[in-house]
Design an enzyme around this catalytic site. Structure first.
Site, PDB file in Angstrom:
ATOM      1  N   LEU A  38     -86.829  65.996 -56.853  1.00  0.00           N
ATOM      2  CA  LEU A  38     -86.060  65.855 -55.600  1.00  0.00           C
ATOM      3  C   LEU A  38     -86.981  65.665 -54.410  1.00  0.00           C
ATOM      4  O   LEU A  38     -86.586  65.104 -53.388  1.00  0.00           O
ATOM      5  CB  LEU A  38     -85.207  67.104 -55.368  1.00  0.00           C
ATOM      6  CG  LEU A  38     -84.111  67.370 -56.403  1.00  0.00           C
ATOM      7  CD1 LEU A  38     -83.521  68.767 -56.219  1.00  0.00           C
ATOM      8  CD2 LEU A  38     -83.008  66.316 -56.275  1.00  0.00           C
ATOM      9  N   GLY A  39     -88.177  66.176 -54.524  1.00  0.00           N
ATOM     10  CA  GLY A  39     -89.109  66.046 -53.407  1.00  0.00           C
ATOM     11  C   GLY A  39     -90.405  66.739 -53.754  1.00  0.00           C
ATOM     12  O   GLY A  39     -90.474  67.456 -54.746  1.00  0.00           O
ATOM     13  N   ARG A  40     -91.434  66.476 -52.962  1.00  0.00           N
ATOM     14  CA  ARG A  40     -92.694  67.196 -53.188  1.00  0.00           C
ATOM     15  C   ARG A  40     -93.508  67.288 -51.923  1.00  0.00           C
ATOM     16  O   ARG A  40     -93.383  66.472 -51.008  1.00  0.00           O
ATOM     17  CB  ARG A  40     -93.509  66.587 -54.323  1.00  0.00           C
ATOM     18  CG  ARG A  40     -94.070  65.204 -54.102  1.00  0.00           C
ATOM     19  CD  ARG A  40     -95.170  64.891 -55.106  1.00  0.00           C
ATOM     20  NE  ARG A  40     -94.708  64.905 -56.492  1.00  0.00           N
ATOM     21  CZ  ARG A  40     -95.382  65.527 -57.477  1.00  0.00           C
ATOM     22  NH1 ARG A  40     -96.483  66.182 -57.237  1.00  0.00           N
ATOM     23  NH2 ARG A  40     -94.932  65.476 -58.713  1.00  0.00           N
ATOM     24  N   GLY A  41     -94.288  68.346 -51.848  1.00  0.00           N
ATOM     25  CA  GLY A  41     -95.216  68.520 -50.736  1.00  0.00           C
ATOM     26  C   GLY A  41     -96.596  68.722 -51.311  1.00  0.00           C
ATOM     27  O   GLY A  41     -96.841  68.380 -52.467  1.00  0.00           O
ATOM     28  N   PHE A  43     -98.258  71.532 -52.011  1.00  0.00           N
ATOM     29  CA  PHE A  43     -98.417  72.583 -53.019  1.00  0.00           C
ATOM     30  C   PHE A  43     -97.128  72.873 -53.759  1.00  0.00           C
ATOM     31  O   PHE A  43     -97.017  73.866 -54.457  1.00  0.00           O
ATOM     32  CB  PHE A  43     -98.924  73.871 -52.349  1.00  0.00           C
ATOM     33  CG  PHE A  43    -100.192  73.666 -51.585  1.00  0.00           C
ATOM     34  CD1 PHE A  43    -101.364  73.339 -52.257  1.00  0.00           C
ATOM     35  CD2 PHE A  43    -100.218  73.776 -50.205  1.00  0.00           C
ATOM     36  CE1 PHE A  43    -102.536  73.142 -51.556  1.00  0.00           C
ATOM     37  CE2 PHE A  43    -101.387  73.577 -49.496  1.00  0.00           C
ATOM     38  CZ  PHE A  43    -102.553  73.259 -50.177  1.00  0.00           C
ATOM     39  N   VAL A  45     -93.510  71.171 -55.838  1.00  0.00           N
ATOM     40  CA  VAL A  45     -92.679  70.060 -56.278  1.00  0.00           C
ATOM     41  C   VAL A  45     -91.291  70.648 -56.521  1.00  0.00           C
ATOM     42  O   VAL A  45     -91.162  71.780 -56.980  1.00  0.00           O
ATOM     43  CB  VAL A  45     -93.298  69.353 -57.509  1.00  0.00           C
ATOM     44  CG1 VAL A  45     -93.423  70.257 -58.686  1.00  0.00           C
ATOM     45  CG2 VAL A  45     -92.531  68.137 -57.899  1.00  0.00           C
ATOM     46  N   ASP A 155     -91.510  74.969 -39.044  1.00  0.00           N
ATOM     47  CA  ASP A 155     -91.678  73.658 -39.693  1.00  0.00           C
ATOM     48  C   ASP A 155     -90.339  72.919 -39.744  1.00  0.00           C
ATOM     49  O   ASP A 155     -90.040  72.236 -40.720  1.00  0.00           O
ATOM     50  CB  ASP A 155     -92.269  73.852 -41.099  1.00  0.00           C
ATOM     51  CG  ASP A 155     -92.955  72.598 -41.639  1.00  0.00           C
ATOM     52  OD1 ASP A 155     -93.232  71.676 -40.833  1.00  0.00           O
ATOM     53  OD2 ASP A 155     -93.212  72.535 -42.855  1.00  0.00           O
TER      54      ASP A 155
HETATM   55  P1  ADP Z   1     -92.633  71.633 -49.180  1.00  0.00           P
HETATM   56  O1  ADP Z   1     -93.030  73.008 -48.796  1.00  0.00           O
HETATM   57  O2  ADP Z   1     -93.531  71.051 -50.218  1.00  0.00           O
HETATM   58  O3  ADP Z   1     -92.391  70.706 -48.033  1.00  0.00           O
HETATM   59  P2  ADP Z   1     -89.741  71.818 -49.464  1.00  0.00           P
HETATM   60  O4  ADP Z   1     -89.129  73.150 -49.689  1.00  0.00           O
HETATM   61  O5  ADP Z   1     -89.613  71.247 -48.090  1.00  0.00           O
HETATM   62  O6  ADP Z   1     -91.253  71.836 -49.954  1.00  0.00           O
HETATM   63  O7  ADP Z   1     -89.130  70.781 -50.495  1.00  0.00           O
HETATM   64  C1  ADP Z   1     -89.619  69.443 -50.547  1.00  0.00           C
HETATM   65  C2  ADP Z   1     -88.442  68.485 -50.597  1.00  0.00           C
HETATM   66  O8  ADP Z   1     -87.663  68.742 -51.768  1.00  0.00           O
HETATM   67  C3  ADP Z   1     -87.455  68.619 -49.428  1.00  0.00           C
HETATM   68  O9  ADP Z   1     -87.889  67.899 -48.301  1.00  0.00           O
HETATM   69  C4  ADP Z   1     -86.195  68.047 -50.060  1.00  0.00           C
HETATM   70  O10 ADP Z   1     -86.225  66.640 -50.083  1.00  0.00           O
HETATM   71  C5  ADP Z   1     -86.282  68.547 -51.511  1.00  0.00           C
HETATM   72  N1  ADP Z   1     -85.577  69.854 -51.643  1.00  0.00           N
HETATM   73  C6  ADP Z   1     -86.064  71.068 -51.339  1.00  0.00           C
HETATM   74  N2  ADP Z   1     -85.159  72.040 -51.548  1.00  0.00           N
HETATM   75  C7  ADP Z   1     -84.049  71.419 -51.992  1.00  0.00           C
HETATM   76  C8  ADP Z   1     -82.726  71.866 -52.359  1.00  0.00           C
HETATM   77  N3  ADP Z   1     -82.413  73.161 -52.298  1.00  0.00           N
HETATM   78  N4  ADP Z   1     -81.819  70.943 -52.757  1.00  0.00           N
HETATM   79  C9  ADP Z   1     -82.160  69.628 -52.797  1.00  0.00           C
HETATM   80  N5  ADP Z   1     -83.364  69.139 -52.455  1.00  0.00           N
HETATM   81  C10 ADP Z   1     -84.308  70.016 -52.067  1.00  0.00           C
HETATM   82 MG    MG Z   2     -90.858  70.631 -46.594  1.00  0.00          MG
END
Ligand code: ADP
Ligand code: MG
Length: 351
Positions: A38-41, A43, A45, A155
């Protein structure tokens, strides 16, 4: 070279250490189907995950226990603790359970199926103003409740505000409490964090962080939802920082002609250099823009969004090769999250 930095392991930097949620050791893939990213940063995923027994969908956030060769369990526990603290906040994603694997701690979160509000900033089709104000109201509600419990998010950005559904457009859910901090436990919090484009001037100036820091970000988010442009993005990080510290904002953007004047008034009141001059989340909630009665059909304006004027050498970033390409935009250097030890010239941190 020594770089001064708050020691997060001391718990003295607004980090929380106690959690109630048990950390389960069961093998995750025995209980859940992991069905895609769904997404990654840097540290983490986040994967879509379906509970085998019930068919319920969750978002599994895999947080690395070791980062840059350092044990980061304390930071992960803190993120869990903040989510627990926000359990009754309907605008914050709910934490369901926590698992531990060899390399990660995995947070099973309520699944926000509608994606990021970033997608509506980057899209050619702007959201109708009535939807923008609804999303901003909900964001402010969430932020107000966080601030009431002494937590600052630090953030807030369109990638960390998700939607419960896309069609019809659902409600917002705030995610990503990795940089959130508890205020008031150890006096002033001065820590450099955030993402260059969204960071408030007081963070760049190493001044105290308060709840007003989050309100700056709400102003940036509102600007982006209305215009589709990031107000402070420069060609590089230094230019972005300069734009932020000089509060170099363009309100002449054509997009503003398609929304009510009150939208500009709302954003102007938040994008103020002095944190004390910004209204609180509760005060913002009374702004007339957010309660405007919109007449006429609730449809997207027929004219697609055109990029704001960019003066060469001025504050606007040169558009990425394809300005509508989210990948491209996210990959640009100024959207990367930065931390004190990485990016801030040493002199600025030696206070
Ligand atoms: P990071 O600390 O790596 O930024 P996030 O918690 O922001 O991690 O999650 C990264 C991405 O994953 C988000 O920007 C979003 O796109 C997706 N994501 C995170 N949490 C959820 C969730 N509960 N439901 C759907 N997508 C999510
Ligand atoms: Mg984030």
């Amino acid at each position: 070279m020594a770089r001064k930095r708050l020691d997060s392991r001391s718990g003295g930097a607004g980090l929380l250490g106690d959690i109630q949620t048990p950390i389960l050791g069961d093998p995750l893939d025995a209980l859940y189907h992991l069905t895609g990213e769904l997404g990654r940063g840097k540290f983490a995923v986040v994967k879509r995950c379906v509970e085998k027994a019930t068919g319920k969908v969750f978002a599994a956030k895999f947080l690395k226990k070791r980062r840059r060769g350092r044990d980061c369990r304390v930071e992960v526990i803190h993120e869990i603790a903040v989510l627990e603290l926000a359990r009754n906040n309907p605008r914050v994603v709910n934490l369901h359970s926590v698992y531990e694997t060899d390399h990660d701690i995995v947070l099973l979160l309520e699944y926000a199926a509608g994606g990021e509000i970033f997608d509506h900033c980057a899209s050619e089709e702007p959201l109708p103003e009535v939807q923008i104000t609804r999303l901003i109201r909900q964001t402010l509600e969430g932020v107000h409740l966080l601030h009431q419990s002494g937590v600052v998010h630090l953030d807030l950005k369109p990638q960390n505000i998700l939607l419960t559904s896309l069609t019809p457009l659902g409600d917002i859910k705030i995610v990503d409490f990795g940089l959130a901090r508890r205020l008031g436990t150890t006096g002033e919090l001065r820590e450099i964090l955030g993402t260059p484009e969204y960071v408030a001037p007081e963070i760049l100036n190493y001044e105290p962080i308060t709840t007003a820091t989050d309100l700056w970000s709400v102003g940036v988010i509102a600007y982006m939802l209305v215009t589709g442009e990031s107000p402070f993005a420069g060609d590089d990080k230094q230019e972005t920082f300069l734009n932020v510290s000089q509060v170099n904002v363009d309100y002449s953007c054509e997009a503003f002609s398609r929304v009510s004047e009150l939208a500009v008034d709302f954003i102007r009141k938040l994008l103020l250099k002095t944190p004390e001059d910004r209204p609180s989340a509760a005060d913002c909630m009374t702004h007339p823009w957010l309660w405007q009665q919109f007449t006429g059909p609730e449809v997207t304006p027929s004219t697609p969004r055109t990029p704001c004027e960019r003066s060469s050498g001025g504050k606007w970033a040169a558009p990425p090769e394809d300005p509508e390409d989210k990948e491209n935009f996210l990959d640009s250097p100024h959207t990367k999250r930065f931390r004190f030890e990485e990016d801030i010239p040493v002199g600025e941190g030696e206070h």
